[in-house]
Write a protein that holds these residues in place. Structure first.
Motif, short mmCIF file in Angstrom:
data_model
loop_
_atom_site.label_atom_id
_atom_site.label_comp_id
_atom_site.label_asym_id
_atom_site.label_seq_id
_atom_site.Cartn_x
_atom_site.Cartn_y
_atom_site.Cartn_z
N ILE A 5 0.85 -1.19 0.00
CA ILE A 5 0.00 0.00 0.00
C ILE A 5 0.89 1.24 0.00
N TYR A 6 0.29 2.35 -0.38
CA TYR A 6 1.00 3.63 -0.40
C TYR A 6 0.22 4.61 0.47
N ASP A 7 0.93 5.29 1.39
CA ASP A 7 0.30 6.27 2.27
C ASP A 7 0.60 7.67 1.72
N GLU A 8 -0.43 8.35 1.24
CA GLU A 8 -0.25 9.68 0.65
C GLU A 8 0.12 10.73 1.68
N LYS A 9 -0.23 10.52 2.94
CA LYS A 9 0.08 11.49 4.00
C LYS A 9 1.58 11.65 4.20
N ASN A 10 2.30 10.54 4.23
CA ASN A 10 3.74 10.64 4.48
C ASN A 10 4.59 10.24 3.27
N GLY A 11 3.96 9.78 2.20
CA GLY A 11 4.69 9.46 0.98
C GLY A 11 5.47 8.16 1.03
#
Length: 125
Positions: A5-11
């Motif tokens: 998965i990719y977390d857009e908040k912390n990149g």
């Protein structure tokens, strides 16, 4: 559950390991280099701003940040030394007439300029 998965908040990208998602971090093998002021900033961040330090480490931006701070601090010190020397009358003429007085004044100017740079750049939030 998704494997990655990719977390857009912390990149950051995360990979599933058992029941937990762990961040995909890479260790940079080459030793980063930065100057005196970068080292001082790193120490300050470690001791007094640990969350910011950890964020910079995890996002891989620590070396870039420390090099930028080092560059800004060196430029600030150079500029302040020039301005203070001009204002306090520390000239090449004084250097030829009384070298010890010139050295004393220049050392004082450099110490003052570094103190200002430390407060405004290194030990700043």
């Amino acid at each position: 559950m998704k494997k990655q998965i990719y977390d857009e908040k912390n990149g950051l990208n995360y990979t599933l390991h058992g029941d937990y998602y762990l961040p995909d971090l890479e260790i940079n093998e080459e030793e980063p280099t930065y100057g005196k002021y970068g080292i001082m900033r790193k120490q300050f961040l470690k001791e007094h701003r640990s969350a910011r330090y950890q964020y910079l480490v995890l996002t891989g931006k620590l070396t870039e940040h420390l090099n930028q701070v080092d560059k800004e601090a060196r430029e600030k010190v150079e500029m302040l030394v020039e301005q203070m020397a001009e204002r306090w009358g520390v000239t090449e003429e004084l250097k030829t007439q009384n070298q010890m007085e010139w050295v004393r004044r220049m050392n004082n100017i450099k110490a003052n300029a570094e103190e200002i740079a430390l407060k405004e750049i290194i030990y700043y939030l």
